[in-house]
Design a protein around this motif. Structure first.
Motif, PDB file in Angstrom:
ATOM      1  N   GLY A  80       0.813  -1.213   0.000  1.00  0.00           N
ATOM      2  CA  GLY A  80       0.000   0.000   0.000  1.00  0.00           C
ATOM      3  C   GLY A  80       0.846   1.261   0.000  1.00  0.00           C
ATOM      4  N   ILE A  81       1.930   1.243   0.780  1.00  0.00           N
ATOM      5  CA  ILE A  81       2.822   2.404   0.822  1.00  0.00           C
ATOM      6  C   ILE A  81       3.481   2.618  -0.533  1.00  0.00           C
ATOM      7  N   LYS A  82       3.978   1.530  -1.142  1.00  0.00           N
ATOM      8  CA  LYS A  82       4.660   1.651  -2.427  1.00  0.00           C
ATOM      9  C   LYS A  82       3.706   2.041  -3.556  1.00  0.00           C
ATOM     10  N   MET A  83       2.459   1.622  -3.474  1.00  0.00           N
ATOM     11  CA  MET A  83       1.485   2.012  -4.493  1.00  0.00           C
ATOM     12  C   MET A  83       1.210   3.512  -4.427  1.00  0.00           C
ATOM     13  N   GLY A  84       1.173   4.044  -3.203  1.00  0.00           N
ATOM     14  CA  GLY A  84       0.905   5.469  -3.050  1.00  0.00           C
ATOM     15  C   GLY A  84       2.138   6.334  -3.253  1.00  0.00           C
ATOM     16  N   ARG A  85       3.300   5.830  -2.809  1.00  0.00           N
ATOM     17  CA  ARG A  85       4.545   6.588  -2.905  1.00  0.00           C
ATOM     18  C   ARG A  85       5.662   5.659  -3.362  1.00  0.00           C
ATOM     19  N   PRO A  86       5.737   5.343  -4.642  1.00  0.00           N
ATOM     20  CA  PRO A  86       6.777   4.425  -5.123  1.00  0.00           C
ATOM     21  C   PRO A  86       8.191   4.956  -4.956  1.00  0.00           C
ATOM     22  N   ASP A  87       8.324   6.255  -4.686  1.00  0.00           N
ATOM     23  CA  ASP A  87       9.650   6.848  -4.516  1.00  0.00           C
ATOM     24  C   ASP A  87      10.261   6.543  -3.151  1.00  0.00           C
ATOM     25  N   LEU A  88       9.457   6.083  -2.194  1.00  0.00           N
ATOM     26  CA  LEU A  88       9.964   5.832  -0.853  1.00  0.00           C
ATOM     27  C   LEU A  88      10.706   4.501  -0.779  1.00  0.00           C
ATOM     28  N   ASN A  89      11.713   4.457   0.080  1.00  0.00           N
ATOM     29  CA  ASN A  89      12.420   3.211   0.374  1.00  0.00           C
ATOM     30  C   ASN A  89      11.706   2.521   1.522  1.00  0.00           C
ATOM     31  N   VAL A  90      11.094   1.378   1.244  1.00  0.00           N
ATOM     32  CA  VAL A  90      10.300   0.669   2.249  1.00  0.00           C
ATOM     33  C   VAL A  90      11.042  -0.586   2.694  1.00  0.00           C
ATOM     34  N   VAL A  91      11.259  -0.687   3.998  1.00  0.00           N
ATOM     35  CA  VAL A  91      11.940  -1.840   4.582  1.00  0.00           C
ATOM     36  C   VAL A  91      10.995  -2.522   5.563  1.00  0.00           C
ATOM     37  N   ILE A  92      10.831  -3.809   5.393  1.00  0.00           N
ATOM     38  CA  ILE A  92      10.023  -4.615   6.314  1.00  0.00           C
ATOM     39  C   ILE A  92      10.940  -5.240   7.352  1.00  0.00           C
ATOM     40  N   LEU A 115       7.293  -6.875  -5.826  1.00  0.00           N
ATOM     41  CA  LEU A 115       7.139  -5.659  -5.035  1.00  0.00           C
ATOM     42  C   LEU A 115       8.507  -5.122  -4.638  1.00  0.00           C
ATOM     43  N   ASN A 116       8.733  -3.856  -4.880  1.00  0.00           N
ATOM     44  CA  ASN A 116      10.054  -3.259  -4.675  1.00  0.00           C
ATOM     45  C   ASN A 116      10.253  -2.842  -3.216  1.00  0.00           C
ATOM     46  N   VAL A 117      10.478  -3.839  -2.351  1.00  0.00           N
ATOM     47  CA  VAL A 117      10.757  -3.597  -0.939  1.00  0.00           C
ATOM     48  C   VAL A 117      11.856  -4.552  -0.494  1.00  0.00           C
ATOM     49  N   CYS A 118      12.436  -4.261   0.651  1.00  0.00           N
ATOM     50  CA  CYS A 118      13.417  -5.161   1.257  1.00  0.00           C
ATOM     51  C   CYS A 118      12.852  -5.662   2.576  1.00  0.00           C
ATOM     52  N   ALA A 119      12.749  -6.981   2.734  1.00  0.00           N
ATOM     53  CA  ALA A 119      12.233  -7.579   3.963  1.00  0.00           C
ATOM     54  C   ALA A 119      13.393  -8.181   4.750  1.00  0.00           C
ATOM     55  N   VAL A 120      13.573  -7.714   5.969  1.00  0.00           N
ATOM     56  CA  VAL A 120      14.584  -8.264   6.870  1.00  0.00           C
ATOM     57  C   VAL A 120      13.866  -9.175   7.859  1.00  0.00           C
ATOM     58  N   VAL A 121      14.110 -10.475   7.735  1.00  0.00           N
ATOM     59  CA  VAL A 121      13.389 -11.463   8.539  1.00  0.00           C
ATOM     60  C   VAL A 121      14.323 -12.009   9.606  1.00  0.00           C
TER      61      VAL A 121
END
Length: 268
Positions: A80-92, A115-121
């Motif tokens: 949802g964040i990336k759909m609204g603001r694809p310019d943001l760097n989103v880290v899970i 999906l262009n995010v990085c997930a740290v598990v």
């Protein structure tokens, strides 16, 4: 934390692997800010529920934006964040129980969308915050508060799962190796697509696996963790499958798909 923050102060157990992950994530975000010359507010941390959720308030001083969502729903929130603001760097930031149990149903769809995010598990093989119940990555036979006679299910091979469902960038790390972990997180943030950095982050209270991961020659314990060879072709998916099927815990970048469009480019 080296400085007290009255609003967001939190506690982890002494020796918790998440301390190392916090420091590595902090270093990776700081490096990205320097490299991109963008403000820290252009970074968003989406946290799951559990001990790892404290990572949403990770930095001392200026903070990235952060959000706690429902248990297991970090990926939908990140989308949802990336759909609204694809310019943001989103880290899970999520734990194995959060990401690989109730949250598992979201991994494959986001892998297919890239999906262009990085997930740290952070994987400690238990639900540490709720007193040590077994998680999907817990070994068969492990005695926990929810499996007093030993866990009946096989242990989930998370790295194999990521490869199978099509995660585009897969790395494996240990929380005690902060500099390599920081670089892997930075690489995951820099990758244009779905990146997962899977971290062995032992729980010293309910499932302390440091000795097994590092090994102990005096006790005859061989280390589970091993370094991926430098000549490994990370773009070769067959080679990546060979790595994850060797057993133990490989350390390094396992797979990196080439020429896959991220979601924001597919809908542009």
């Amino acid at each position: 934390m080296t400085q007290k923050n009255p609003e967001y102060d939190f506690k982890w157990c002494p020796g918790c692997g998440d301390f190392g992950v916090r420091r590595a994530l902090e270093q990776a975000v700081e490096k990205r800010i320097i490299e991109t010359e963008e403000p820290i507010e252009n970074n968003v941390i989406v946290a799951g529920i559990g001990c790892s959720g404290n990572m949403v308030h990770l930095l001392e001083g200026p903070q990235p934006f952060g959000i706690h969502g429902l248990h297991g729903r970090t990926l939908p929130i990140a989308m949802g964040i990336k759909m609204g603001r694809p310019d943001l760097n989103v880290v899970i930031v999520a734990g194995d129980g959060d990401f690989l149990s109730i949250g598992m149903e979201h991994i494959a769809p986001q892998a297919q969308r890239n999906l262009n995010v990085c997930a740290v598990v952070m994987d400690n093989a238990v639900y540490g915050l709720t007193k040590g119940q077994s998680s999907p990555t817990a070994d068969e036979g492990l005695v926990t508060t929810s499996t007093p006679y030993g866990k009946m299910q096989d242990s989930l091979n998370a790295l194999q799962l990521y490869l199978t469902v099509g995660v585009a960038h897969i790395a494996s790390a240990m929380s005690s190796q902060i500099k390599p972990l920081a670089q892997m997180i930075y690489d995951g943030m820099d990758y244009p697509g779905f990146a997962v950095v899977h971290v062995q982050s032992p729980c010293t209270e309910y499932n302390d696996t440091y000795e097994q991961l590092k090994g102990n020659p005096k006790k005859g314990i061989e280390p589970l963790a091993w370094q991926i060879p430098e000549d490994h072709d990370r773009t070769n998916i067959a080679a990546a499958h060979d790595i994850v099927n060797k057993g133990g815990v490989p350390l390094g970048i396992i797979y990196q798909a080439e020429h896959r469009k991220p979601l924001d480019k597919r809908i542009a």
